[in-house]
Design an enzyme around this catalytic site. Sequence first.
Site, PDB file in Angstrom:
ATOM      1  N   HIS A 355       1.295 -12.328  -3.893  1.00  0.00           N
ATOM      2  CA  HIS A 355       1.499 -10.760  -3.659  1.00  0.00           C
ATOM      3  C   HIS A 355       1.239 -10.288  -2.414  1.00  0.00           C
ATOM      4  CE1 HIS A 355       1.482  -7.153  -6.259  1.00  0.00           C
ATOM      5  NE2 HIS A 355       0.824  -6.821  -5.142  1.00  0.00           N
ATOM      6  N   ALA A 356       2.197  -9.731  -1.818  1.00  0.00           N
ATOM      7  CA  ALA A 356       1.995  -8.958  -0.466  1.00  0.00           C
ATOM      8  C   ALA A 356       0.745  -8.269  -0.550  1.00  0.00           C
ATOM      9  CB  ALA A 356       3.088  -8.409   0.047  1.00  0.00           C
ATOM     10  N   HIS A 385       5.898  -1.937   5.391  1.00  0.00           N
ATOM     11  CA  HIS A 385       5.050  -1.507   4.715  1.00  0.00           C
ATOM     12  C   HIS A 385       3.726  -1.907   4.637  1.00  0.00           C
ATOM     13  CE1 HIS A 385       3.367   0.462   0.716  1.00  0.00           C
ATOM     14  NE2 HIS A 385       2.803  -0.889   0.790  1.00  0.00           N
ATOM     15  N   GLU A 386       3.502  -3.109   4.979  1.00  0.00           N
ATOM     16  CA  GLU A 386       1.947  -3.924   5.082  1.00  0.00           C
ATOM     17  C   GLU A 386       1.611  -3.656   6.398  1.00  0.00           C
ATOM     18  OE1 GLU A 386       0.622  -5.094   2.432  1.00  0.00           O
ATOM     19  OE2 GLU A 386       2.303  -5.061   1.105  1.00  0.00           O
ATOM     20  N   HIS A 389      -0.217  -0.360   6.470  1.00  0.00           N
ATOM     21  CA  HIS A 389      -1.760  -0.502   6.024  1.00  0.00           C
ATOM     22  C   HIS A 389      -2.630  -0.980   7.157  1.00  0.00           C
ATOM     23  CE1 HIS A 389      -1.067   0.274   2.140  1.00  0.00           C
ATOM     24  NE2 HIS A 389      -0.201  -0.900   1.685  1.00  0.00           N
ATOM     25  N   GLU A 413      -1.103   3.841   0.573  1.00  0.00           N
ATOM     26  CA  GLU A 413       0.169   3.505   0.175  1.00  0.00           C
ATOM     27  C   GLU A 413       1.095   4.416   0.650  1.00  0.00           C
ATOM     28  OE1 GLU A 413       0.839   0.797  -1.593  1.00  0.00           O
ATOM     29  OE2 GLU A 413      -0.943   0.112  -1.554  1.00  0.00           O
ATOM     30  N   HIS A 513      -3.238  -1.725 -15.494  1.00  0.00           N
ATOM     31  CA  HIS A 513      -4.257  -0.550 -14.923  1.00  0.00           C
ATOM     32  C   HIS A 513      -5.159  -0.047 -15.917  1.00  0.00           C
ATOM     33  CE1 HIS A 513      -0.886  -1.095 -12.045  1.00  0.00           C
ATOM     34  NE2 HIS A 513      -2.050  -0.786 -11.042  1.00  0.00           N
ATOM     35  N   TYR A 523      -1.027   6.485  -7.165  1.00  0.00           N
ATOM     36  CA  TYR A 523       0.426   6.137  -7.027  1.00  0.00           C
ATOM     37  C   TYR A 523       1.389   7.439  -7.171  1.00  0.00           C
ATOM     38  CZ  TYR A 523      -1.831   1.519  -7.951  1.00  0.00           C
ATOM     39  OH  TYR A 523      -2.499   0.471  -7.511  1.00  0.00           O
TER      40      TYR A 523
END
Length: 614
Positions: A355-356, A385-386, A389, A413, A513, A523
Amino acid sequence: MPNKLTLSAIMVGLSMSLAACQQDQAASNQSPAKVEQAAPPSAQDARDFIESAQAEMEKLQFPASQAAWAYATYINQDTAAVSAYLSEKLSVRTAELAKEAAKFNHVEVDANTRRQLDLLLNSFVLAPPSAPEKSERLSQISSELDGMYGKGEYCRKDGECWDLGQMTAKMARSRDHELLLEIWQGWRQISVPMKPLYEEMVTLANEGAKELGFADTSELWRGKYDMPAKDFSAELDRTWEQVKPFYEALHCHVRAKLGDYYGTDVVPQDKPIPAHLLGNMWAQSWGNIYDLVKPEQKMQVPDVTAALKKHGYDEIKMVKQAESFFTSLGFEPLPETFWERSQFVKPQDRDVICHASAWDLDDKDDLRIKMCIQKTGEEFNVIHHELGHNFYQRAYKNQPLLYRGSANDGFHEAIGDTIALSITPKYLKQIGLINEIPDESNDLGMLLQVALDKIAFVPFGLMVDQWRWKVFSGEVTPENYNQAWWELREKYQGVMAPVARDANAFDPGAKYHVPGNTPYTRYFLAHILQFQFHKALCEIAGDQGPVHRCSIYGSKEAGKALNDMLEMGMSKPWQEALQTMTGSNQMDATAILDYFAPLKTWLDQQNQGRQCGW
Ligand SMILES: [Zn+2]
């Protein structure tokens, strides 16, 4: 994670998600925290406390992060044990410090100290009650719920069993509505036994929240957003109202197409859409049914996967390219250690978590990503995207520990996704991956795909915590847990249970969740904010074209505006951070309407003569 483009668990050191808060007046007036009778604490005591608390947490965080990294990139009994031990130590101590922070609820201190105290106080997701047997029971229940979800599987009559991964794949690809219904119902059996535990957990966590001075856990959760809890709820509703007409148009078209495909007896045209037909276990994002709802005309869309192959991109070159996106904005290149220590490719000789995720181990320069990169266009997006962060983490590294985080929990995010929104044909041409940009008539397909993934998600992102807030506040009682869940799903999403639900069903528990106790509003926020960020940055970059075709690649002005916001971390209310970059201190979902304008026109044409709504 809610959808394909946000495939990442963000790991900010190991810090718990410490989100911003200026606590409600009402909440701080009734703090039951025991203040010693003799000498009330002074402002200086508060400052000393904050300083030593941060120093202590910092010391515990680094080894805990290293152990977590070792575990994630080399799963075995020993790394699991060490990582669990160190993260338990950190969270136990942080919890103690958070309780101590409550001692200063009534002390008059400077604004900066108050903010840090509030952040610490607000760092709980579930606040443990002070009676040891109760706090132990609370942590036992949370790990039990987590385990029930993790072990969940559905066994068919013939004895064949499927886990969630297998069922997720079938939900995405199968077009057999009877099989889809079987899987949909099957997965929801796992949550039936969760209900009594969940009920008990709510009671215990509320007790803990009260001890900290909050009315209940709902107020604790909603108190992390730099405004009174009730105003925050209203703010979310306001934003949702802006998106709603577009969502309704998308819903209308999708329901009509599903009716064409499955028949209107399966998909009645005047009711909410049955939840098992949208390509996703929770009907939360609908990109997997693109082929059922797509425009009839053929769209010319760049095949990034093929282009990467043609140009000889390997995994490292993909990451280097993503890095150059950020350096083109004026950010410093990533440190040498990033390249030495990251996991880019799935190792052959051991188990890892694929999982990235993006990591910042020491809050200085030890940035890393952990992925098992596939050489596809989709993964090319995920890498951008990563790194979003990582660059965020590095930008706020000089803030005090309690301020090292995103302005609110939606921002991290949102930043990753904002960067991914700039991976347009224009960018692909600039970096030489494609030779020409398809003309605008081809954009419809891309816009529909993004809308199915991201806009379909918006009401789901809102309703999960609408339900939980009501549960924590007692407005929804255990007898009504399931009914209230489906009322909200119908109201916001226009989605219904495909069959009548049993009296003992606990369908919220079938969404990770909920048993996992991860707040969900972040989100929703991220989905709104990313379009607002993208639009603002495109304006700063001076991009003249439609916003969905814009890329901020190469714009030092946009890079500076972005960095000015990122480096604030959590030091200021999120509204100020937002204003720094966008010029407005209000969330504004109209950027979504701008982005999807051509799609809305098309949807309205398609929907002519259809009866929309539910
Ligand atoms: Zn992410």
